[in-house]
Design a protein around this motif. Structure first.
Motif: not given
Length: 80
Positions: A6-16
């Motif tokens: 979930d943390e990694d997904k949040n990082v991806v979504e933040s950059y997106f």
């Protein structure tokens, strides 16, 4: 291939999200591509995933706008 946490997904979504904001504010596509290349060189793959997702969105969004414009022109020509 591993599943993202979930943390990694949040990082991806933040950059997106940040990349989409930059696009909407007028950042040229080629600059975002340069940024993606930089992150690839730094092996920051979560950042890459978010930026790539934004570039894909940009391409799809641009294509859709062109199709809508073509349809609008066709409709206008039928009315005339």
């Amino acid at each position: 291939m591993r599943t993202l946490s979930d943390e990694d997904k949040n990082v991806v979504e933040s950059y997106f999200s940040n990349a989409i904001l930059e696009i909407q504010e007028g950042l040229p596509k080629y600059i975002l591509e340069d940024i993606l290349e930089y992150y690839e060189e730094q092996e920051l793959y979560l950042a890459c995933a978010g930026i790539k997702k934004a570039l894909d969105w940009y391409q799809t969004n641009s294509f859709t706008k062109v199709l809508l414009k073509i349809e609008e022109i066709k409709e206008n020509n039928k009315l005339n």
